[in-house]
Scaffold this active site. Sequence first.
Site, PDB file in Angstrom:
ATOM      1  N   SER A 202       0.879  -1.119   0.199  1.00  0.00           N
ATOM      2  CA  SER A 202      -0.103   0.166  -0.070  1.00  0.00           C
ATOM      3  C   SER A 202       0.680   1.286   0.113  1.00  0.00           C
ATOM      4  O   SER A 202       2.097   1.419   0.424  1.00  0.00           O
ATOM      5  CB  SER A 202      -0.775  -0.046   1.369  1.00  0.00           C
ATOM      6  OG  SER A 202      -0.123   0.318   2.465  1.00  0.00           O
ATOM      7  N   LYS A 203       0.208   2.183  -0.633  1.00  0.00           N
ATOM      8  CA  LYS A 203       1.010   3.528  -0.828  1.00  0.00           C
ATOM      9  C   LYS A 203       1.508   4.286   0.763  1.00  0.00           C
ATOM     10  O   LYS A 203       2.566   4.806   0.979  1.00  0.00           O
ATOM     11  CB  LYS A 203       0.157   4.453  -1.621  1.00  0.00           C
ATOM     12  CG  LYS A 203       0.970   5.699  -1.756  1.00  0.00           C
ATOM     13  CD  LYS A 203       0.475   6.415  -2.884  1.00  0.00           C
ATOM     14  CE  LYS A 203       1.423   7.709  -3.119  1.00  0.00           C
ATOM     15  NZ  LYS A 203       0.896   8.660  -3.963  1.00  0.00           N
ATOM     16  N   ARG A 204       0.513   3.972   1.674  1.00  0.00           N
ATOM     17  CA  ARG A 204       0.778   4.365   2.982  1.00  0.00           C
ATOM     18  C   ARG A 204       1.968   3.697   3.645  1.00  0.00           C
ATOM     19  O   ARG A 204       2.680   4.472   4.258  1.00  0.00           O
ATOM     20  CB  ARG A 204      -0.500   4.202   3.733  1.00  0.00           C
ATOM     21  CG  ARG A 204      -0.681   5.161   5.025  1.00  0.00           C
ATOM     22  CD  ARG A 204      -1.816   5.357   5.770  1.00  0.00           C
ATOM     23  NE  ARG A 204      -3.150   4.625   5.086  1.00  0.00           N
ATOM     24  CZ  ARG A 204      -3.601   3.651   5.598  1.00  0.00           C
ATOM     25  NH1 ARG A 204      -3.194   2.980   6.656  1.00  0.00           N
ATOM     26  NH2 ARG A 204      -4.475   3.029   4.852  1.00  0.00           N
ATOM     27  N   GLY A 207       5.268   3.536   0.291  1.00  0.00           N
ATOM     28  CA  GLY A 207       5.377   4.749  -0.647  1.00  0.00           C
ATOM     29  C   GLY A 207       5.386   4.702  -1.999  1.00  0.00           C
ATOM     30  O   GLY A 207       4.731   4.073  -2.700  1.00  0.00           O
TER      31      GLY A 207
END
Length: 285
Positions: A202-204, A207
């Site tokens: 995930s991006k959270r 990154g």
Amino acid sequence: MNQKIITRFPPSPTGNFHVGSARTALFNFLFARKNNGKFILRIEDTDKTRSKKEFEDNIFESLEWLGLKYDEFYRQSDRGKIHRTYIEKMLDDGSIYEAEDKIIRFKNPNKKVKFNDLVRGEIEFDTTELKDFIIAKSVDEPLYHLAVVIDDFESNITHVIRGEDHISNTPRQILIQETISAPRPIYAHLPLILAPDRSKLSKRKHGESVSLDYYRNKGYSPEAMINYLALLGWNPGTEQEIFTLPELINVFDFSRVHKGGAIFDEKKLAWMNRKHFNLGKTRDK
Ligand code: GLU
């Protein structure tokens, strides 16, 4: 099946193109090409506040870089009139209704929905717990479930191939299909892509390393990326690991897509990149 196979890739332009989206696009592309079918790109841009032109451009550039050519393209936001026609008809026949707060809700028949997933087998849901779910904010603002079902129906989509995170959306979409007499497409939900520590990519948490551009900017070739993505959740059933896109079209098949999460390992990608680089050198001689 003598019906022409039609798949779709419907990204929302709300962020940089994710490697998981690239894998979904690839599997839809492979299955359509293998069956001499059609592969449609639909930009799902009905969320006006989150959809951005730069992200839409990033989708086009990413697909082009990967070499995944689509046969048809449209934006969901251009289909407001069609969506409105369905909403009005459904309001008339009572399958949806305007609630006190003016939002439009689906009249849930509260029943069990069963579907057969090409990857996961038979899946059954009791839709009672979904209650009368919201289907549109107004006649001009359909929400995701309704817009997807109408567009898939209008485009004669035969196979819905998407990430496992959409399994729980499927019963709502099937209920809507049944009320508008749309045939049910065949579903194939692909395993999640995980980080090496088995957490969801995930991006959270991870990154920029979740975006396709991250790898593109690091110099990985599209050939290596395609090869690597194909093996995220699928295996050829042989020892062969290096494939070109035409080879993948030949060998791809849902019977060897796994249920378990697929780990994204950059070291393996780097190894494939060197292999494809060497292949390129022998070809150029
Ligand atoms: N726009 C949705 C997404 O990006 C599409 C999901 C689907 O394939 O139905 O996740």
